[in-house]
Design an enzyme around this catalytic site. Sequence first.
Site, PDB file in Angstrom:
ATOM      1  N   ASP A  28     -11.182   2.410   3.869  1.00  0.00           N
ATOM      2  CA  ASP A  28     -11.380   0.956   3.799  1.00  0.00           C
ATOM      3  C   ASP A  28     -12.848   0.603   3.577  1.00  0.00           C
ATOM      4  O   ASP A  28     -13.166  -0.533   3.211  1.00  0.00           O
ATOM      5  CB  ASP A  28     -10.950   0.316   5.132  1.00  0.00           C
ATOM      6  CG  ASP A  28      -9.584  -0.341   5.051  1.00  0.00           C
ATOM      7  OD1 ASP A  28      -9.209  -0.779   3.949  1.00  0.00           O
ATOM      8  OD2 ASP A  28      -8.917  -0.429   6.104  1.00  0.00           O
TER       9      ASP A  28
ATOM     10  N   LYS B 299       0.829  -1.209   0.000  1.00  0.00           N
ATOM     11  CA  LYS B 299       0.000   0.000   0.000  1.00  0.00           C
ATOM     12  C   LYS B 299       0.867   1.264   0.000  1.00  0.00           C
ATOM     13  O   LYS B 299       0.579   2.217  -0.733  1.00  0.00           O
ATOM     14  CB  LYS B 299      -0.938  -0.008   1.216  1.00  0.00           C
ATOM     15  CG  LYS B 299      -2.012  -1.079   1.096  1.00  0.00           C
ATOM     16  CD  LYS B 299      -2.834  -1.282   2.365  1.00  0.00           C
ATOM     17  CE  LYS B 299      -3.779  -2.468   2.164  1.00  0.00           C
ATOM     18  NZ  LYS B 299      -4.705  -2.684   3.284  1.00  0.00           N
TER      19      LYS B 299
ATOM     20  N   GLN C 208      -4.835  -1.471   9.683  1.00  0.00           N
ATOM     21  CA  GLN C 208      -4.707  -2.790   9.064  1.00  0.00           C
ATOM     22  C   GLN C 208      -5.237  -3.865  10.014  1.00  0.00           C
ATOM     23  O   GLN C 208      -4.928  -3.873  11.205  1.00  0.00           O
ATOM     24  CB  GLN C 208      -3.226  -3.057   8.715  1.00  0.00           C
ATOM     25  CG  GLN C 208      -2.980  -4.314   7.906  1.00  0.00           C
ATOM     26  CD  GLN C 208      -3.486  -4.248   6.462  1.00  0.00           C
ATOM     27  OE1 GLN C 208      -3.734  -3.178   5.908  1.00  0.00           O
ATOM     28  NE2 GLN C 208      -3.644  -5.408   5.849  1.00  0.00           N
TER      29      GLN C 208
HETATM   30  N1  L34 Z   1      -7.800  -2.568   7.225  1.00  0.00           N
HETATM   31  N2  L34 Z   1      -7.089  -4.688   6.707  1.00  0.00           N
HETATM   32  C1  L34 Z   1      -7.555  -3.492   6.294  1.00  0.00           C
HETATM   33  N3  L34 Z   1      -7.790  -3.215   4.982  1.00  0.00           N
HETATM   34  C2  L34 Z   1      -7.551  -4.146   4.032  1.00  0.00           C
HETATM   35  O1  L34 Z   1      -7.833  -3.891   2.748  1.00  0.00           O
HETATM   36  C3  L34 Z   1      -7.028  -5.394   4.418  1.00  0.00           C
HETATM   37  N4  L34 Z   1      -6.685  -6.380   3.491  1.00  0.00           N
HETATM   38  C4  L34 Z   1      -6.887  -7.770   3.849  1.00  0.00           C
HETATM   39  C5  L34 Z   1      -6.229  -7.995   5.218  1.00  0.00           C
HETATM   40  N5  L34 Z   1      -6.426  -6.898   6.155  1.00  0.00           N
HETATM   41  C6  L34 Z   1      -6.836  -5.656   5.774  1.00  0.00           C
HETATM   42  C7  L34 Z   1      -5.639  -6.280   2.650  1.00  0.00           C
HETATM   43  O2  L34 Z   1      -5.034  -5.245   2.437  1.00  0.00           O
HETATM   44  C8  L34 Z   1      -6.180  -8.497   2.714  1.00  0.00           C
HETATM   45  N6  L34 Z   1      -5.378  -7.473   2.068  1.00  0.00           N
HETATM   46  C9  L34 Z   1      -4.453  -7.722   1.010  1.00  0.00           C
HETATM   47  C10 L34 Z   1      -3.761  -6.681   0.387  1.00  0.00           C
HETATM   48  C11 L34 Z   1      -2.861  -6.937  -0.628  1.00  0.00           C
HETATM   49  C12 L34 Z   1      -2.622  -8.224  -1.055  1.00  0.00           C
HETATM   50  C13 L34 Z   1      -3.295  -9.250  -0.431  1.00  0.00           C
HETATM   51  C14 L34 Z   1      -4.198  -9.009   0.591  1.00  0.00           C
HETATM   52  C15 L34 Z   1      -1.627  -8.473  -2.138  1.00  0.00           C
HETATM   53  O3  L34 Z   1      -1.003  -7.546  -2.606  1.00  0.00           O
HETATM   54  N7  L34 Z   1      -1.426  -9.735  -2.538  1.00  0.00           N
HETATM   55  C16 L34 Z   1      -0.467 -10.120  -3.555  1.00  0.00           C
HETATM   56  C17 L34 Z   1       0.587 -11.053  -2.989  1.00  0.00           C
HETATM   57  C18 L34 Z   1       1.237 -10.543  -1.756  1.00  0.00           C
HETATM   58  C19 L34 Z   1       2.273 -11.495  -1.173  1.00  0.00           C
HETATM   59  O4  L34 Z   1       3.238 -11.812  -1.890  1.00  0.00           O
HETATM   60  O5  L34 Z   1       2.108 -11.958  -0.017  1.00  0.00           O
HETATM   61  C20 L34 Z   1      -1.191 -10.837  -4.695  1.00  0.00           C
HETATM   62  O6  L34 Z   1      -0.688 -10.851  -5.803  1.00  0.00           O
HETATM   63  O7  L34 Z   1      -2.264 -11.407  -4.443  1.00  0.00           O
END
Ligand code: L34
Length: 298
Positions: free
Chosen positions: A124, A57, A101
């Site tokens: 969010d 982010k 988060q």
């Molecule tokens: N307050 N908490 C708040 N807001 C959110 O919007 C979230 N979320 C979820 C967990 N807690 C939160 C996220 O940000 C899940 N989440 C999230 C954000 C980004 C990614 C996955 C979950 C992401 O970028 N995933 C990548 C891989 C990341 C890695 O290598 O671990 C992908 O390509 O899916």
Amino acid sequence: MNKPVPNIIDGRHVAALIREEVRQDVHDWVNSGNRAPKLQVVLVGGNQASKVYVGAKTRACEEVGILSETLMLPDTTSEKILKEHIAKYNDDPTIDGILVQLPLPAHMTPLAVIESIDHRKDVDGFHPMNVGRLTIGQPCYRSCTPAGIMELLKYYSLSAKSKDVVVVGASNIVGSPAAIMLSRENDEGKATTTLCHKYTRDLTRHTIGADILIVAAGVPGLITGQMVKEGAVVIDVGMNRVADPSVDRGYRLVGDCDYDSVAEKASWITPVPGGVGPMTVAMLMKNTLLAAKKAVYP
Ligand code: L34
């Protein structure tokens, strides 16, 4: 016989397009004499996955020209102290968006913390004011992950109108708002939606009828090919770390679908990683710009 190959829903690609659009809009906004949008992130405790997501982010903020600051608090922080920080951010006119988060340490009540955020800065979309307004079709911040799913369906022209959509997983941040967005009468909605959860008696009876199947249960391998209708669109929101000593970091990311067997049935499918995850981050950029422009709550 050759195995059928589904079309891949490329979340990395669509997320990059959205970030580029936000970057231009931020540029224009600042060029017309406004200050740059600012996102305040709060990370409580040392959850490894949370650090990765928050890192993604803040990098995205840098890319699009949104200022961001991250407050890191130890997991022993009291809820009272956390709320004092949030109160300060609520009153700070230079902060447009506030994001705490999740998950929070077990001694905290997440709803109480979310409710202490000014709903006008709740980028969010988790505050009851925003969830309530979503439910009745009023302007609001929409939860980033389901909003990202809607953008993916739109980008690939996979209309949900009059389709049978099945959502598996009824969380407040993904499954429930996704079901609401898809059911309502708007451009991306108009679907007949079934919301399944851990009390659902016979999951397959529901999933097998889905034209669009959205899986956000947090259970690796929950959905197998036998549970999916031929030609279905499958959106896998699962983000599970599975131990894998053969890779450097010691784990692999897998979704809630058994990818190979589901891919044999699906016409379209999201990969994990590279599907919904990057969209969550891109939609946060969109919401933060909306907050700076006071576009949702003038
Ligand atoms: N307050 N908490 C708040 N807001 C959110 O919007 C979230 N979320 C979820 C967990 N807690 C939160 C996220 O940000 C899940 N989440 C999230 C954000 C980004 C990614 C996955 C979950 C992401 O970028 N995933 C990548 C891989 C990341 C890695 O290598 O671990 C992908 O390509 O899916």
